[in-house]
Enzyme design. Structure first.
Site, mmCIF file in Angstrom:
data_model
loop_
_atom_site.group_PDB
_atom_site.id
_atom_site.type_symbol
_atom_site.label_atom_id
_atom_site.label_comp_id
_atom_site.label_asym_id
_atom_site.label_seq_id
_atom_site.Cartn_x
_atom_site.Cartn_y
_atom_site.Cartn_z
ATOM 1 N N SER A 9 0.876 -1.180 0.000
ATOM 2 C CA SER A 9 0.000 0.000 0.000
ATOM 3 C C SER A 9 0.902 1.216 0.000
ATOM 4 C CB SER A 9 -0.872 0.017 1.260
ATOM 5 O OG SER A 9 -1.405 1.327 1.482
ATOM 6 N N TYR A 32 -1.391 -0.698 10.615
ATOM 7 C CA TYR A 32 -1.629 -0.994 9.200
ATOM 8 C C TYR A 32 -0.454 -0.487 8.361
ATOM 9 C CZ TYR A 32 -3.699 -1.183 4.564
ATOM 10 O OH TYR A 32 -3.920 -1.446 3.234
HETATM 11 P P1 NAP Z 1 -11.354 -6.326 0.245
HETATM 12 O O1 NAP Z 1 -12.293 -6.173 -0.869
HETATM 13 O O2 NAP Z 1 -11.843 -6.170 1.656
HETATM 14 O O3 NAP Z 1 -10.624 -7.739 0.090
HETATM 15 C C1 NAP Z 1 -9.857 -8.333 1.102
HETATM 16 C C2 NAP Z 1 -9.713 -9.790 0.786
HETATM 17 O O4 NAP Z 1 -8.911 -10.390 1.817
HETATM 18 C C3 NAP Z 1 -11.034 -10.501 0.745
HETATM 19 O O5 NAP Z 1 -11.044 -11.434 -0.318
HETATM 20 C C4 NAP Z 1 -11.074 -11.233 2.083
HETATM 21 O O6 NAP Z 1 -11.829 -12.421 1.928
HETATM 22 C C5 NAP Z 1 -9.599 -11.529 2.298
HETATM 23 N N1 NAP Z 1 -9.316 -11.755 3.693
HETATM 24 C C6 NAP Z 1 -9.486 -10.907 4.734
HETATM 25 N N2 NAP Z 1 -9.192 -11.506 5.880
HETATM 26 C C7 NAP Z 1 -8.795 -12.772 5.563
HETATM 27 C C8 NAP Z 1 -8.382 -13.894 6.323
HETATM 28 N N3 NAP Z 1 -8.318 -13.849 7.664
HETATM 29 N N4 NAP Z 1 -8.069 -15.022 5.675
HETATM 30 C C9 NAP Z 1 -8.167 -15.108 4.330
HETATM 31 N N5 NAP Z 1 -8.551 -14.079 3.558
HETATM 32 C C10 NAP Z 1 -8.869 -12.934 4.174
HETATM 33 O O7 NAP Z 1 -10.161 -5.275 0.131
HETATM 34 P P2 NAP Z 1 -9.100 -4.997 -1.025
HETATM 35 O O8 NAP Z 1 -9.018 -3.523 -1.135
HETATM 36 O O9 NAP Z 1 -9.378 -5.795 -2.216
HETATM 37 O O10 NAP Z 1 -7.775 -5.490 -0.299
HETATM 38 C C11 NAP Z 1 -6.829 -6.336 -0.926
HETATM 39 C C12 NAP Z 1 -5.439 -5.894 -0.516
HETATM 40 O O11 NAP Z 1 -5.189 -4.579 -1.012
HETATM 41 C C13 NAP Z 1 -5.196 -5.825 0.996
HETATM 42 O O12 NAP Z 1 -3.931 -6.381 1.299
HETATM 43 C C14 NAP Z 1 -5.184 -4.323 1.281
HETATM 44 O O13 NAP Z 1 -4.395 -3.999 2.389
HETATM 45 C C15 NAP Z 1 -4.587 -3.815 -0.011
HETATM 46 N N6 NAP Z 1 -4.832 -2.396 -0.287
HETATM 47 C C16 NAP Z 1 -6.089 -1.936 -0.434
HETATM 48 C C17 NAP Z 1 -6.293 -0.588 -0.683
HETATM 49 C C18 NAP Z 1 -7.666 0.007 -0.834
HETATM 50 O O14 NAP Z 1 -7.782 1.266 -0.794
HETATM 51 N N7 NAP Z 1 -8.702 -0.807 -1.046
HETATM 52 C C19 NAP Z 1 -5.195 0.294 -0.793
HETATM 53 C C20 NAP Z 1 -3.925 -0.226 -0.646
HETATM 54 C C21 NAP Z 1 -3.744 -1.577 -0.397
HETATM 55 P P3 NAP Z 1 -12.756 -13.123 3.042
HETATM 56 O O15 NAP Z 1 -13.460 -12.032 3.787
HETATM 57 O O16 NAP Z 1 -13.637 -14.006 2.226
HETATM 58 O O17 NAP Z 1 -11.802 -13.896 3.886
#
Ligand code: NAP
Length: 264
Positions: free
Chosen positions: A142, A155
């Site tokens: 991130s 985080y």
């Molecule tokens: P998201 O839609 O909430 O997706 C998160 C994913 O992680 C979901 O598929 C969730 O699936 C899975 N997950 C969460 N806890 C888990 C666990 N205990 N075991 C296995 N899987 C788990 O959010 P996203 O934005 O796509 O996030 C993906 C990545 O991008 C993350 O690493 C986040 O830090 C990073 N990121 C996001 C942003 C942003 O602004 N969205 C910015 C920078 C970086 P389940 O709930 O089905 O387990």
């Protein structure tokens, strides 16, 4: 879709958001998939949609990466399934609250998912990739990795780990055929924000990228062999200057005496 055999990509956090888009794009590039997350129904629905559209093999592997026993099952798969050629360490959770209003056990859980899981999964797959002289690891960090004051500090620290770990993996493994990419998204329109306590609609729209645009940009840079990808950054020279400043510090960071300015 290409007919060139690409092997299998294991994507964590594939049930929604960024991970689901990686799964879609990788299948369209010709990868078979193993999709990991907790929500088995969502994984199965996505797997069917992707395999119907692309004809690729898409398996689901429901697991809670915050639970040691389930994480170890995924590690075992990475060690033993010789078809796996790519690991996408994407699963993660965020937080926006400062220390004084955060629960330390929730912070520990975040470290389990954002730090321990991708680290252990990399340790599981790297020996196999090295023995085959080939493999790719994409770690979703991130922009808070380099701007930890932006959201919750744990985080930010967890993503700083992902960036530093990726740089070290590249340093150790590039000459062994293992490709590493750290992706540093800015705010991206996914469920992440609502789950972190601030729905994405509450952010200024000019700082929020669509998830598919973010993933497509990152995947294009993967093809170019980029180690650190910051999809929002307009001018790569800014990152290069940051890295050059880091390189310039390196020979001065461990010396036999304190710097003169610290003399009593
Ligand atoms: P998201 O839609 O909430 O997706 C998160 C994913 O992680 C979901 O598929 C969730 O699936 C899975 N997950 C969460 N806890 C888990 C666990 N205990 N075991 C296995 N899987 C788990 O959010 P996203 O934005 O796509 O996030 C993906 C990545 O991008 C993350 O690493 C986040 O830090 C990073 N990121 C996001 C942003 C942003 O602004 N969205 C910015 C920078 C970086 P389940 O709930 O089905 O387990």
């Amino acid at each position: 879709m290409t007919s060139e055999p690409k092997g299998t990509a294991l994507v964590t956090g594939a049930s929604s958001g960024i991970g689901a888009i990686y799964a879609d794009r990788l299948a369209k590039q010709g990868y078979d998939l193993i999709l990991v997350a907790r929500n088995a129904d969502k994984l199965r629905n996505l797997a069917k949609a992707i395999s119907d559209e692309t004809g690729r093999s898409v398996e689901v592997f429901p697991a809670d990466l915050g639970k040691s026993a389930e994480l170890k099952q995924v590690e075992k798969l990475l060690r033993t399934d010789a078809s796996i050629t790519m690991l996408v360490n994407n699963a993660g959770i965020g937080a926006i609250a400062p220390l004084l209003s955060s629960d330390v056990d929730a912070m520990q859980s975040m470290i389990d998912i954002n730090v321990t899981a991708p680290m252990r999964l990399a340790y599981a797959v790297v020996p196999a990739f090295v023995s085959r002289g080939k493999g790719t690891i994409i770690n979703i960090a991130s922009i808070v990795a380099i701007a930890p004051e932006t959201l919750n500090g744990v985080y930010g620290g967890s993503k700083a780990f992902v960036l530093a770990f990726s740089q070290s993996l590249h340093h150790e493994l590039a000459d062994k055929g293992v490709r590493v990419q750290a992706v540093l998204p800015g705010a991206t329109a996914t469920d992440f924000w609502a789950l972190s306590g601030r729905p994405v609609e509450h952010l200024p729209s000019e700082i929020v990228m669509a998830a598919d645009a973010m993933v497509d940009a990152a995947m294009a840079r993967l093809q170019q062999g980029e180690l650190v990808t910051i999809p929002s950054l307009p001018d790569i020279a800014d990152w290069q200057a940051f890295e050059a400043a880091r390189d310039a510090l390196k020979p001065k960071l461990s010396l036999g005496a304190p710097a003169k300015r610290y003399a009593a």
